[in-house]
Scaffold this motif. Structure first.
Motif, PDB file in Angstrom:
ATOM      1  N   VAL A 135     -36.628  35.756  31.896  1.00  0.00           N
ATOM      2  CA  VAL A 135     -37.525  34.862  32.645  1.00  0.00           C
ATOM      3  C   VAL A 135     -37.271  33.436  32.157  1.00  0.00           C
ATOM      4  CG1 VAL A 135     -39.921  34.350  33.242  1.00  0.00           C
ATOM      5  CG2 VAL A 135     -39.215  36.716  32.840  1.00  0.00           C
TER       6      VAL A 135
ATOM      7  N   THR B  15     -46.358  37.728  35.323  1.00  0.00           N
ATOM      8  CA  THR B  15     -44.950  37.865  35.706  1.00  0.00           C
ATOM      9  C   THR B  15     -44.811  38.962  36.769  1.00  0.00           C
ATOM     10  OG1 THR B  15     -44.424  37.250  33.444  1.00  0.00           O
ATOM     11  CG2 THR B  15     -42.598  38.047  34.799  1.00  0.00           C
TER      12      THR B  15
ATOM     13  N   HIS C  14     -45.366  32.995  31.059  1.00  0.00           N
ATOM     14  CA  HIS C  14     -44.825  34.284  31.466  1.00  0.00           C
ATOM     15  C   HIS C  14     -44.194  34.992  30.277  1.00  0.00           C
ATOM     16  CE1 HIS C  14     -45.266  34.132  35.833  1.00  0.00           C
ATOM     17  NE2 HIS C  14     -45.140  32.818  35.705  1.00  0.00           N
TER      18      HIS C  14
END
Ligand code: SER
Length: 605
Positions: A531, A470, A575
């Motif tokens: 995310v 990430t 992620h």
């Protein structure tokens, strides 16, 4: 008429006819994973042909003209004859639903006849005569009859008169070509000697494509939302005709370079026919190498880099020995093209040093002696439990053996043949393709997080890799914010210790720039951004501004990962769920990885 003037005439003519002029795009297509290199002027406009982007909104025009630098490997075996090359320039005009056959034919005809004053008696044209359920293009035949005698308008099938798509999917359609009659004399075929006859009488000059269809990955042809025009006129061939030369290598686009090569003491005797051919191949491939390097392709054994290595080494293979004067060659190409492509001048030193390095690497390969290779092959045969062959007969190789020699020692298939070895070309090519596929998959695995399955990594390691992954997305966006939009990913590698990110950028980063980048990433981490993942069509994702690793081949449907509103990137994941999980981010090194490419290593704590 010199080539600068030809480009200028073309551009001015289409400007006068209400076309907006666009710069050539890179030889390395940055937003089209379906092809390795730019092979046609239409490529940078693909989304407009497909109706994905609106030309009025994005380009402020529906009629475009350009001079596009192109590179085609499909003709590589033909290079050395009078009219084929790998690197070439395409003069093109494009219409996105604005005008169609009638107007496209009129524009092309008037440019050749009225503007360039080419005598119409030398011109013939072709059209699509229909094939496999696709209708005969009668309209085009009828339009041409307004300009040219019916017996000089010849119908052909799909092979000759259908163009596209570049790559496996994309826009395509029937075409009409304008051919120039070089001799006015039929060959022994008599009346059957027509455009596309292989006797050398005709040269294809301009291809007008009526982009009406789109072909998808299943091979289904669908009508495009609009009728479009895509044309391509080869600059080198046009220059050959207008400069009254017998071959493209005698035009001002090649002349100086060919002479530079022939004067070079490491070359042969310019009067010998074989040497003429060799000088043409060397000139074409050297020019192509310079242009590929100028567009940031670098030498490697994969994809674009493999094409570059292949043509540069093939150029060197034409020389008698390897004391080649590369400086004169680069100077000559830059001098010829400096007005049209000023980026060559800016990159000249980088280009020269990359060529020099590759030449040195190749010299080492050439020093390997034949006996040593034979003994290595024998060893190989032994290893693969086949009988070791002795003497000259061992020069017969399997494609696999030739491939191992190539991939281990870098000895090109051409050199290998010159050293007297024989092997099956087709099987060799298949192995190269397989090798490319494998290296692509490895890249996917590493970056897409599948590397997480590696048995050597503990759960803790895996968590670290996910955080670094990430962080890589944030770094990519921060680099673009600080250094500019020309920053593009060139590669990435993550292990539990650190992330490594390669990107296109010509200069060393200053301390100030590094600090800014680090601050941005840490700031975004602190903001605890969510995310998220979304499945999208590849082209929609790109249109939406998602970053992609453009050297990658993506499927039609892709995953797009966003970190808040800050970063959006195509990726296989996985992620973290929230940027706060990354911890603190630090750049530990920044250096050059190859010409024009920088490499950053970072850690998270
Ligand atoms: N795309 C077509 C070609 O490359 C016309 O420009 O020939």
């Amino acid at each position: 008429m010199n080539s600068n003037k030809i480009r200028e005439q073309f551009i001015n003519y289409f400007k006068k006819n209400k076309h907006k002029v666009f710069e050539s795009s890179s030889l390395w297509p940055q937003d089209d994973p379906s092809v390795l290199l730019t092979i046609a002027g239409m490529q940078q406009f693909k989304p407009f042909f497909m109706g994905i982007l609106n030309p009025e909104k994005e380009l402020q025009s529906t009629s475009i003209a350009s001079v596009q630098r192109c590179f085609r490997t499909s003709d590589i075996e033909e290079v050395g004859d009078k009219i084929h090359n790998t690197f070439f320039e395409m003069l093109g005009n494009f219409s996105f639903g604005q005008y169609f056959k009638d107007e496209a034919i009129k524009l092309a005809w008037n440019f050749l006849i009225k503007k360039l004053k080419i005598n119409k008696k030398f011109l013939w044209t072709t059209y699509f005569k229909g094939e496999k359920g696709l209708k005969k293009d009668i309209e085009t035949f009828e339009v041409w009859q307004k300009y040219i005698d019916g017996e000089k308008i010849i119908g052909f099938g799909k092979k000759e008169n259908w163009w596209g798509p570049p790559g496996k999917t994309g826009p395509c359609g029937p075409s009409s070509e304008i051919h120039y009659d070089l001799t006015g004399q039929p060959c022994q075929k008599g009346n059957l000697c027509k455009p596309n006859c292989q006797c050398g009488r005709f040269i294809e000059l301009w291809n007008l494509v009526f982009m009406q269809y789109h072909i998808n990955s299943k091979g289904t042809l669908n009508k495009l939302p609009k009728n479009n025009i895509d044309t391509g006129l080869g600059l080198e061939r046009l220059a050959m005709i207008l400069q009254k030369k017998d071959n493209i290598f005698a035009t001002d686009l090649f002349n100086d370079l060919v002479n530079t090569i022939i004067i070079d003491k490491s070359f042969g005797n310019s009067n010998d026919y074989e040497d003429v051919i060799r000088s043409r191949i060397a000139a074409d491939h050297m020019k192509g190498s310079v242009f590929l390097l100028a567009d940031n392709v670098y030498f490697s054994n994969k994809e674009q880099g493999y094409v570059l290595r292949k043509i540069f080494r093939r150029a060197l293979d034409q020389y008698l020995h390897s004391n080649v004067n590369l400086e004169n060659i680069v100077d000559s190409v830059c001098e010829t093209y400096k007005k049209t492509y000023p980026h060559l001048i800016k990159k000249k030193q980088n280009i020269l040093s990359s060529l020099q390095k590759e030449l040195n690497a190749y010299k080492k390969v050439l020093e390997i002696d034949v006996n040593e290779i034979v003994s290595k092959i024998n060893k190989l045969k032994h290893q693969t439990k086949r009988l070791a062959l002795k003497g000259p007969s061992s020069r017969k190789l399997t494609a696999q053996e030739a491939f191992v020699i190539y991939s281990t020692y870098g000895l090109s298939p051409e050199r290998l043949k010159r050293k007297g070895f024989t092997f099956d070309d087709e099987s060799f090519k298949k192995l190269i393709i397989k090798h490319q596929q494998l290296s692509r998959d490895n890249t996917n695995n590493k970056f897409g997080g599948h590397g997480l399955n590696s048995k050597e990594w503990s759960n803790e390691d895996r968590q670290k890799i996910i955080r670094l992954h990430t962080a890589t997305h944030l770094l990519h966006q921060a680099l673009r914010d600080v250094l500019g939009l020309n920053v593009k990913q060139q590669g990435s590698d993550i292990n539990p210790e650190r992330l490594r990110f390669d990107f296109e950028h010509s200069e060393k980063l200053t301390d100030d720039e590094k600090q800014k980048i680090e601050n941005i990433v840490n700031e975004k981490i602190k903001q605890n951004l969510p995310v998220t993942k979304k499945e999208m069509k590849y082209l929609d994702a790109i249109k939406d501004g998602a970053l992609a690793f453009f050297k990658e081949k993506y499927p039609e449907i892709v995953n797009v990962y966003s970190v808040g509103q800050y970063s959006k990137e195509l990726c296989g994941g996985p992620h973290v769920k929230n940027s706060g999980e990354i911890g603190s981010f630090k750049i530990i090194s920044e250096k050059s990885s190859s010409s024009g490419i920088r490499r950053i290593k970072s850690i998270v704590k």
